[in-house]
Design a protein around this motif. Sequence first.
Motif, mmCIF file in Angstrom:
data_model
loop_
_atom_site.group_PDB
_atom_site.id
_atom_site.type_symbol
_atom_site.label_atom_id
_atom_site.label_comp_id
_atom_site.label_asym_id
_atom_site.label_seq_id
_atom_site.Cartn_x
_atom_site.Cartn_y
_atom_site.Cartn_z
ATOM 1 N N ASP A 1 -12.642 8.987 -5.625
ATOM 2 C CA ASP A 1 -13.235 7.984 -4.738
ATOM 3 C C ASP A 1 -12.173 7.390 -3.814
ATOM 4 O OD1 ASP A 1 -15.903 8.123 -5.778
ATOM 5 O OD2 ASP A 1 -15.231 6.982 -7.523
ATOM 6 N N GLY A 2 -10.965 7.204 -4.338
ATOM 7 C CA GLY A 2 -9.874 6.718 -3.500
ATOM 8 C C GLY A 2 -9.527 7.707 -2.403
ATOM 9 N N TYR A 3 -9.510 8.994 -2.747
ATOM 10 C CA TYR A 3 -9.263 10.038 -1.749
ATOM 11 C C TYR A 3 -10.376 10.052 -0.701
ATOM 12 C CZ TYR A 3 -9.727 14.744 0.212
ATOM 13 O OH TYR A 3 -9.914 15.803 1.067
ATOM 14 N N ALA A 4 -11.624 10.037 -1.142
ATOM 15 C CA ALA A 4 -12.754 10.089 -0.211
ATOM 16 C C ALA A 4 -12.708 8.924 0.769
ATOM 17 C CB ALA A 4 -14.073 10.100 -0.988
ATOM 18 N N ALA A 5 -12.440 7.730 0.273
ATOM 19 C CA ALA A 5 -12.392 6.554 1.144
ATOM 20 C C ALA A 5 -11.299 6.705 2.199
ATOM 21 C CB ALA A 5 -12.155 5.299 0.313
ATOM 22 N N THR A 6 -10.150 7.253 1.815
ATOM 23 C CA THR A 6 -9.049 7.422 2.761
ATOM 24 C C THR A 6 -9.396 8.450 3.835
ATOM 25 O OG1 THR A 6 -7.400 6.795 1.106
ATOM 26 C CG2 THR A 6 -6.621 8.067 2.978
ATOM 27 N N VAL A 7 -10.013 9.559 3.442
ATOM 28 C CA VAL A 7 -10.390 10.588 4.415
ATOM 29 C C VAL A 7 -11.413 10.030 5.407
ATOM 30 C CG1 VAL A 7 -11.494 12.832 4.704
ATOM 31 C CG2 VAL A 7 -9.880 12.484 2.845
ATOM 32 N N ILE A 8 -12.382 9.263 4.914
ATOM 33 C CA ILE A 8 -13.431 8.723 5.791
ATOM 34 C C ILE A 8 -12.862 7.652 6.719
ATOM 35 C CG2 ILE A 8 -15.637 7.498 5.839
ATOM 36 C CD1 ILE A 8 -16.160 8.872 3.033
ATOM 37 N N THR A 9 -11.987 6.793 6.216
ATOM 38 C CA THR A 9 -11.378 5.792 7.111
ATOM 39 C C THR A 9 -10.473 6.458 8.138
ATOM 40 O OG1 THR A 9 -9.605 5.326 5.510
ATOM 41 C CG2 THR A 9 -11.539 3.885 5.460
ATOM 42 N N ASP A 10 -9.799 7.539 7.748
ATOM 43 C CA ASP A 10 -8.988 8.281 8.728
ATOM 44 C C ASP A 10 -9.863 8.780 9.875
ATOM 45 O OD1 ASP A 10 -6.662 7.898 7.304
ATOM 46 O OD2 ASP A 10 -6.559 9.945 6.506
ATOM 47 N N ALA A 11 -11.029 9.339 9.544
ATOM 48 C CA ALA A 11 -11.941 9.837 10.577
ATOM 49 C C ALA A 11 -12.445 8.696 11.451
ATOM 50 C CB ALA A 11 -13.115 10.566 9.927
ATOM 51 N N THR A 12 -12.688 7.547 10.840
ATOM 52 C CA THR A 12 -13.172 6.386 11.583
ATOM 53 C C THR A 12 -12.117 5.905 12.576
ATOM 54 O OG1 THR A 12 -14.462 5.775 9.616
ATOM 55 C CG2 THR A 12 -14.247 4.119 11.334
ATOM 56 N N VAL A 13 -10.880 5.848 12.153
ATOM 57 C CA VAL A 13 -9.795 5.435 13.045
ATOM 58 C C VAL A 13 -9.608 6.464 14.167
ATOM 59 C CG1 VAL A 13 -7.321 4.958 13.207
ATOM 60 C CG2 VAL A 13 -8.640 4.065 11.275
ATOM 61 N N GLY B 1 0.767 -1.231 0.000
ATOM 62 C CA GLY B 1 0.000 0.000 0.000
ATOM 63 C C GLY B 1 0.806 1.294 0.000
ATOM 64 N N PRO B 2 1.838 1.430 0.845
ATOM 65 C CA PRO B 2 2.589 2.674 0.862
ATOM 66 C C PRO B 2 3.320 3.003 -0.438
ATOM 67 C CG PRO B 2 2.882 1.528 2.943
ATOM 68 C CD PRO B 2 2.146 0.578 2.016
ATOM 69 N N THR B 3 3.441 2.057 -1.358
ATOM 70 C CA THR B 3 4.096 2.334 -2.646
ATOM 71 C C THR B 3 3.104 2.751 -3.726
ATOM 72 O OG1 THR B 3 3.918 0.054 -3.513
ATOM 73 C CG2 THR B 3 5.809 0.561 -2.083
ATOM 74 N N HIS B 4 1.810 2.657 -3.460
ATOM 75 C CA HIS B 4 0.813 2.884 -4.505
ATOM 76 C C HIS B 4 0.908 4.274 -5.123
ATOM 77 C CE1 HIS B 4 -2.192 -0.535 -3.293
ATOM 78 N NE2 HIS B 4 -0.966 -0.961 -3.503
ATOM 79 N N ALA B 5 1.002 5.307 -4.275
ATOM 80 C CA ALA B 5 0.989 6.674 -4.800
ATOM 81 C C ALA B 5 2.120 6.899 -5.798
ATOM 82 C CB ALA B 5 1.086 7.671 -3.649
ATOM 83 N N LYS C 1 -6.981 -1.050 -3.904
ATOM 84 C CA LYS C 1 -7.097 -0.155 -2.743
ATOM 85 C C LYS C 1 -5.981 -0.489 -1.746
ATOM 86 C CE LYS C 1 -8.931 -3.140 0.407
ATOM 87 N NZ LYS C 1 -8.346 -3.461 1.722
ATOM 88 N N PRO C 2 -5.467 0.537 -1.041
ATOM 89 C CA PRO C 2 -5.850 1.943 -1.129
ATOM 90 C C PRO C 2 -5.161 2.652 -2.300
ATOM 91 C CG PRO C 2 -4.079 1.731 0.456
ATOM 92 C CD PRO C 2 -4.394 0.325 -0.019
ATOM 93 N N LEU C 3 -5.769 3.738 -2.760
ATOM 94 C CA LEU C 3 -5.080 4.553 -3.753
ATOM 95 C C LEU C 3 -3.758 5.048 -3.178
ATOM 96 C CD1 LEU C 3 -4.971 6.150 -6.417
ATOM 97 C CD2 LEU C 3 -6.265 7.962 -5.253
ATOM 98 N N ALA D 1 -7.171 -0.759 13.784
ATOM 99 C CA ALA D 1 -7.394 0.258 12.757
ATOM 100 C C ALA D 1 -7.723 -0.363 11.407
ATOM 101 C CB ALA D 1 -6.168 1.159 12.637
ATOM 102 N N MET D 2 -7.278 -1.607 11.174
ATOM 103 C CA MET D 2 -7.538 -2.261 9.892
ATOM 104 C C MET D 2 -9.011 -2.579 9.696
ATOM 105 S SD MET D 2 -4.177 -4.746 9.712
ATOM 106 C CE MET D 2 -4.601 -5.483 8.140
ATOM 107 N N ALA D 3 -9.777 -2.596 10.787
ATOM 108 C CA ALA D 3 -11.216 -2.804 10.642
ATOM 109 C C ALA D 3 -11.826 -1.716 9.767
ATOM 110 C CB ALA D 3 -11.890 -2.822 12.014
ATOM 111 N N ALA D 4 -11.307 -0.498 9.876
ATOM 112 C CA ALA D 4 -11.744 0.590 8.999
ATOM 113 C C ALA D 4 -10.958 0.615 7.701
ATOM 114 C CB ALA D 4 -11.606 1.932 9.718
ATOM 115 N N GLN D 5 -9.622 0.540 7.822
ATOM 116 C CA GLN D 5 -8.759 0.777 6.663
ATOM 117 C C GLN D 5 -8.813 -0.334 5.629
ATOM 118 O OE1 GLN D 5 -5.194 1.110 8.955
ATOM 119 N NE2 GLN D 5 -5.354 3.328 9.219
ATOM 120 N N ASP D 6 -8.931 -1.582 6.060
ATOM 121 C CA ASP D 6 -8.891 -2.713 5.135
ATOM 122 C C ASP D 6 -10.250 -3.386 4.947
ATOM 123 O OD1 ASP D 6 -6.180 -2.181 5.348
ATOM 124 O OD2 ASP D 6 -5.636 -4.287 5.142
#
Length: 339
Positions: free
Chosen positions: A302-314, A74-78, A95-97, A165-170
Amino acid sequence: MTVRVGVIGAGMIGQDHIRRLTEVVTGASVTAVTDIDAGRAAQAAARFGATVLPTGADLIDSPHVDAVLVTSWGPTHAEHVLNAVAAGKPVFCEKPLATTAEDCLRVVEAERAHGRRLVQVGFMRRFDPGYRQMKEVLAAGSIGTPLIVHCAHRNPTVPDAYHSAMAAQDTAVHEIDVLRWLLDDEIVSAQVVSPRATSRRFEHLQDPQIMLFETANGVRIDLEVFVNCQYGYDIQCETVGEEGLVRLPDPAAVGIRTRGRHSTAVPQDWKARFADAFDTEFREWIASVAAGAEPTGPSAWDGYAATVITDATVQSLDSGGRLVTVDMKPRPAFYGGTA
């Protein structure tokens, strides 16, 4: 036209997608593979006569690669997605973007600067027949205005490396994406409630979790994430509207009557549950690349939105259940927004 695909990342999901592109989807061939483990890359490439290249940058620059599939860590995706956009090549990114909202926005800005969509993110739920039927029902207004959504995402078990945290992120990230799409609405807040923990878990893991979301239009969503449920891989979704409800169907399975019981099998993993969705996802992506068209699946936004929402969830989980506002930028007109 045969689309020549280069694959960055030859782990489990990468190898499964290579199989899909070469044995299931027509109009595609895998011509190049790279992985941080050169031996694993060579093994994957040898099965289909592909070339092994030393780095993702080399693969993207190859004249024998028309489109790029990113299935690396994942950390290499960007980095890989940004390089593909710079090269003007369509790129499908699992995923993730990106692992940070900032890197997701870098991809968004790079694609906007390029002037046309090149990026598709691998949220396969949108290609599942059941979810597509739900989308049709909601779009037609058949149950009236949506009010409430009830969801569950259950796994039989998870490995020791899985953390809270993976419950939200993954895990929940798939519901987050598909619900934004189903409702055509944006999630604006997140909260995590921690019920009694199951004894069938590692001590470092909070399981189950109940995630509560609210959309811009006031729809309330509750999502149970239970990754040690023991009995199977079980995905549930029900939307309640003013005039009815629509429920995601269970996967088709024969009924068995024996010893005084009537039962049906429950899938045991995500690969079995969403095999058809993965196949459809790649058929449609390859068709769009072959036609020279923009992808129609989940976008970089959509990739950005999912990351922002999972960040808030964590953040909510880490704070003991505080309600967290989702801090999302306005959606650009490039991605169908008004900004």
